[in-house]
Scaffold this motif. Structure first.
Motif, PDB file in Angstrom:
ATOM      1  N   LEU A   9       0.476  -0.606   0.006  1.00 46.99           N
ATOM      2  CA  LEU A   9      -0.008  -0.197   0.046  1.00 46.99           C
ATOM      3  C   LEU A   9       1.282   1.283   0.198  1.00 46.99           C
ATOM      4  N   LEU A  10       1.893   1.204   0.604  1.00 45.17           N
ATOM      5  CA  LEU A  10       2.616   2.509   0.892  1.00 45.17           C
ATOM      6  C   LEU A  10       3.714   2.800  -0.776  1.00 45.17           C
ATOM      7  N   TYR A  11       3.557   1.860  -1.415  1.00 44.26           N
ATOM      8  CA  TYR A  11       4.335   1.724  -2.803  1.00 44.26           C
ATOM      9  C   TYR A  11       3.104   2.227  -3.670  1.00 44.26           C
ATOM     10  N   LEU A  12       2.062   2.174  -3.248  1.00 44.20           N
ATOM     11  CA  LEU A  12       0.694   3.100  -4.227  1.00 44.20           C
ATOM     12  C   LEU A  12       0.559   4.460  -3.983  1.00 44.20           C
ATOM     13  N   TRP A  28       5.117   4.986  -5.856  1.00 43.57           N
ATOM     14  CA  TRP A  28       4.897   5.247  -7.711  1.00 43.57           C
ATOM     15  C   TRP A  28       4.765   6.922  -7.843  1.00 43.57           C
ATOM     16  N   GLU A  29       5.236   6.630  -9.053  1.00 43.66           N
ATOM     17  CA  GLU A  29       5.060   8.170  -9.838  1.00 43.66           C
ATOM     18  C   GLU A  29       3.808   9.024  -9.738  1.00 43.66           C
ATOM     19  N   GLN A  30       2.616   8.605  -9.628  1.00 44.87           N
ATOM     20  CA  GLN A  30       1.779   8.736  -9.366  1.00 44.87           C
ATOM     21  C   GLN A  30       0.673   8.331  -8.132  1.00 44.87           C
ATOM     22  N   ILE A  31      -0.059   8.415  -7.120  1.00 41.34           N
ATOM     23  CA  ILE A  31      -0.303   8.764  -6.131  1.00 41.34           C
ATOM     24  C   ILE A  31      -1.560   7.379  -6.722  1.00 41.34           C
TER      25      ILE A  31
END
Ligand SMILES: *[C@@H]1O[C@H](CO)[C@@H](O)[C@H](O)[C@H]1NC(C)=O
Ligand SMILES: *[C@@H]1O[C@H](CO)[C@@H](O)[C@H](O)[C@H]1NC(C)=O
Ligand SMILES: *[C@@H]1O[C@H](CO)[C@@H](O)[C@H](O)[C@H]1NC(C)=O
Ligand SMILES: *[C@@H]1O[C@H](CO)[C@@H](O)[C@H](O)[C@H]1NC(C)=O
Ligand SMILES: *[C@@H]1O[C@H](CO)[C@@H](O)[C@H](O)[C@H]1NC(C)=O
Ligand SMILES: *[C@@H]1O[C@H](CO)[C@@H](O)[C@H](O)[C@H]1NC(C)=O
Length: 691
Positions: free
Chosen positions: A478-481, A485-488
């Motif tokens: 979830l932290l990655y998402l 990443w380049e957009q939320i």
């Protein structure tokens, strides 16, 4: 007769003089000398053992190839006198050789080779890896070995835990633990050192000079690209121990070994040697007189195919490739001409587009028995592609062409997401009105089934440490998402059935990203709130807009669910966070832990997890921690704030001793007029500031 006598006398005199000549030479000890400029035609001069061979094609002495766990030895065929006849001291000697080490992959070479003086022309019983084909674990260090070796080591020391670096040389006396060792350098000028790599794949020259009277050994090693010999030797060392080792006659040569995990090919391109007599000097090995250095690429075919065969194969491949490219261009051209109107630019992009036919065959014609789930947005089939193995195929039916377009745009961005805790999207496919998403197949199924299906395949309850790792895995996915990443990316449907568990029991979040389309009404006729009852944050029922905070809420519920083994919506008026909160206020939060675990769980971790779960379920979105903070809590990098009183959960199940707290969530409509919370910060990190 006079003539005959004269001749006889002459011959006698000659005999006498040659005898005296011989004996005077014997007293001085003759020089033994040999030079190999490449090893063509010298098979009989070199005794090879193990993997060592003289390569027919390119005249090189190959000590080992890149096979794992092998040894190789190569010694000059004849024993050589090493002691001076007069004083019985070890003679001066000199040797020079050019070698190449090619690692199996950069940084993964091993283990190295040695230049060795040995009483035998082979090394029976010697082991691979750190024993370098020289000794073995039982005779290592034994004074009766009578071996002296200079090791060229490309791997960390003799024993693990030894602090010695790879890429060094060492002097070994009967023992693979070197008495002296030096990292590989040459002296560029008098005192400027340049280091270089043994396993560079490039030719390297080694020069050894041993001076008998002073018992000094000089070693100079440098890449052959240097046209001159460095001013100073790498090592100039007195080696009195040599005289304990060297017997009257010794064999000289090389040993080499590879390891179980690390391997290199070790080559010698040329070798010269001279010992005893006045000032023995090994011949110079001019690079232009040596065979060509081994090619890195040609190593893969160990069989040593004829170069003509290789040339044939290469040229055939080039022709085939050329024809294929032509065919490919032709097909593309034809498709563009014939189906130009069908093929649109948005269909050509990343990720990979699968052919429907392949998927149709892989899922056995989308047979009902291959269905492994009904995800939020479609049916999931198990499939097996001959090329890439098991896959999961999700079949979705959007309702308009516009839907298809938006869908494909979304897929393109999803395809670029990649994290170990997210299910990997391999590609997509469009067929008539259906869209298909192809994911990695995750063998252990969903967390949902692991938590509730009893008995599980192996009959065991999901153990605590696995649960805790799964929690952390979901959190980092979830932290990655949310942030990395380049957009939320907001998941919008975090729940147990959307968490898949891999063969190694790590968590992988699925179904991310699709919710956005669903909300926009792309996948249904009308716009609607996405989410699952029980996991939905209270604000969602008001504005219907998902946010990272609403994902955090759902994560909190999921976390409590994993710890307690209790579904968030057991009965109509049940809310998991309230239920856990009750235990907390009564001082026994650990009673919320899944009774199926019995007492086999880590109390500290369970307390931590439950507290984090409660914080995430805070009714006010702003008061929930971010996933970054959540991970810091779970990893113990930051202390969890004390939870004093209520976090704004529903009070429906509780007596109203704390009636200053009002707020409802779960199946009731949220009304949170006077919600507040009381934190007493334990650590400096503030929840709100941390956002
Ligand atoms: C190696 O073989 C070559 C060619 O046959 C020969 O000229 C040379 O003397 C040999 N070297 C040794 C040291 O035997
Ligand atoms: C290496 O090979 C030897 C025999 O050649 C074998 O006894 C040994 O078990 C092998 N070691 C490993 C780690 O594979
Ligand atoms: C080690 O080498 C010695 C000498 O060659 C040999 O006798 C012995 O059997 C070897 N030991 C092992 C364990 O291989
Ligand atoms: C080999 O050398 C190491 C390091 O010098 C030493 O600790 C070890 O005892 C030696 N082994 C034997 C058998 O002498
Ligand atoms: C050898 O070739 C491989 C691949 O062909 C390459 O990755 C590697 O860097 C090369 N190694 C050297 C030392 O040139
Ligand atoms: C070894 O190196 C030292 C220092 O460079 C030099 O003085 C000496 O002559 C060298 N000895 C031999 C045998 O080359």
């Amino acid at each position: 007769m006079g003539i005959a006598r004269f001749i006889r006398t002459l011959m006698f005199l000659l005999f006498l003089s040659s005898n005296t000549f011989k004996s005077s030479v014997l007293a001085k000890t003759t020089t033994t000398k040999f030079t190999f400029r490449g090893f063509k035609g010298n098979q009989t001069e070199i005794q090879t053992g193990g993997e060592s061979v003289i390569e027919h094609n390119d005249d090189l002495l190959r000590l080992t190839n890149r096979d794992h766990n092998v040894t190789g030895t190569a010694f000059y065929r004849k024993p050589i006198r090493f002691r001076d006849n007069n004083n019985n001291k070890v003679c001066s000697f000199s040797t020079s050789f050019v070698f190449v080490i090619i690692p199996s992959s950069p940084g993964n070479g091993g283990f190295g080779f040695t230049f060795t003086l040995s009483p035998t022309p082979n090394r029976p019983g010697a082991e691979s890896a750190q024993y370098l084909g020289l000794l073995n674990r039982s005779n290592n260090g034994d004074p009766s070995n009578h071996v002296f070796a200079v090791e060229f080591d490309t791997v960390q020391g003799f024993k693990d835990g030894d602090d010695r670096r790879g890429n060094h040389i060492g002097l070994n006396f009967n023992n693979l633990s070197s008495d002296v060792q030096e990292p590989l350098i040459y002296f560029d000028t008098e005192d400027r050192k340049e280091d270089f790599q043994l396993e560079s794949g490039k030719p390297i020259r080694a020069l050894f000079d041993y001076d008998g009277p002073s018992e000094t050994l000089n070693i100079t090693i440098y890449p052959t690209r240097l046209r001159y010999k460095p001013k100073k030797p790498l090592l100039s060392q007195r080696v009195p121990k040599l005289s304990e080792i060297v017997e009257d006659q010794m064999y000289v040569g090389f040993t080499a070994a590879t390891g179980k995990g690390q391997s290199s090919a070790h080559y010698v391109m040329g070798w010269s040697f001279a010992v005893c007599g006045e000032n023995p000097i090994a011949d110079l090995l001019d690079l232009s007189e040596l065979p060509r250095p081994p090619k890195n690429t040609s190593l893969s075919n160990k069989k040593g195919y004829d170069s003509q065969v290789i040339a044939l194969i290469v040229s055939l491949s080039i022709v085939t490739l050329f024809l294929l490219v032509l065919l490919f261009i032709f097909v593309i051209y034809k498709r563009q001409v014939q189906e130009g109107e069908v093929l649109e630019d948005w269909e050509l992009d990343y990720p990979r587009r699968f052919s429907y036919r392949d998927l149709y065959l892989a899922t056995e014609k989308f047979k009902a028995s291959e269905i492994i789930g009904f995800g939020g947005f479609g049916i999931v089939y198990r499939g097996n592609l001959p090329s890439s193995g098991p896959i999961a195929v999700k079949k979705i039916t959007p309702h308009s062409l516009q839907g298809v377009r938006e869908f494909v745009a979304e897929i393109e961005s999803l395809g670029r997401l990649g994290h170990k805790n997210l299910v990997n999207l391999q590609g997509w496919c469009k067929h008539k009105n259906d869209l298909l998403l192809i994911y990695d197949y995750i063998p252990n199924g969903s967390l949902d089934s692991l938590l509730y299906e009893t008995p599980r395949r192996n009959g065991a309850v999901l153990p605590w440490d696995v649960r805790f790792e799964i929690i952390k895995g979901i959190a980092s996915g979830l932290l990655y998402l949310h942030e990395e990443w380049e957009q939320i990316v907001i998941h919008r449907d975090v729940k147990a059935s959307n968490v898949l568990v891999d063969a190694d029991m790590s968590a992988k979040l699925g179904d991310f990203g699709l919710a956005r389309l669903y909300e926009r009404g792309t996948l249904t006729q009308t716009t609607k709130v996405v989410g699952t009852l029980g996991y939905m944050a209270p604000e969602l029922t008001r504005n219907g807009k998902g946010s990272t905070a609403s994902d955090v809420f759902a994560f909190g519920v999921l976390l409590l669910e994993i710890v307690s083994g209790k579904r968030p919506t057991d009965t109509e008026n049940f809310f998991l966070a309230d239920w856990v909160m009750d235990f907390h206020t009564n001082g026994g939060i650990l009673r919320a832990v899944d009774p199926k675990l019995g007492s086999s769980f880590n109390g500290r971790e369970a307390k931590l997890a439950l507290a984090v779960g409660l914080l995430c379920c805070h009714q006010k979105p702003m008061a929930r921690p971010t996933m970054r903070i959540v991970l810091r809590y779970l990893n113990g990098d930051e202390d969890v704030p004390q939870i004093n009183g209520n976090l704004g959960f529903s009070d429906s199940l509780r007596d109203d001793s704390r009636s200053n707290v009002v707020g409802y969530v779960s199946s009731d409509i949220a009304s949170s007029s006077n919600t507040f919370s009381t934190f007493s910060e334990v650590s400096s990190g503030s929840l709100v500031d941390g956002r």
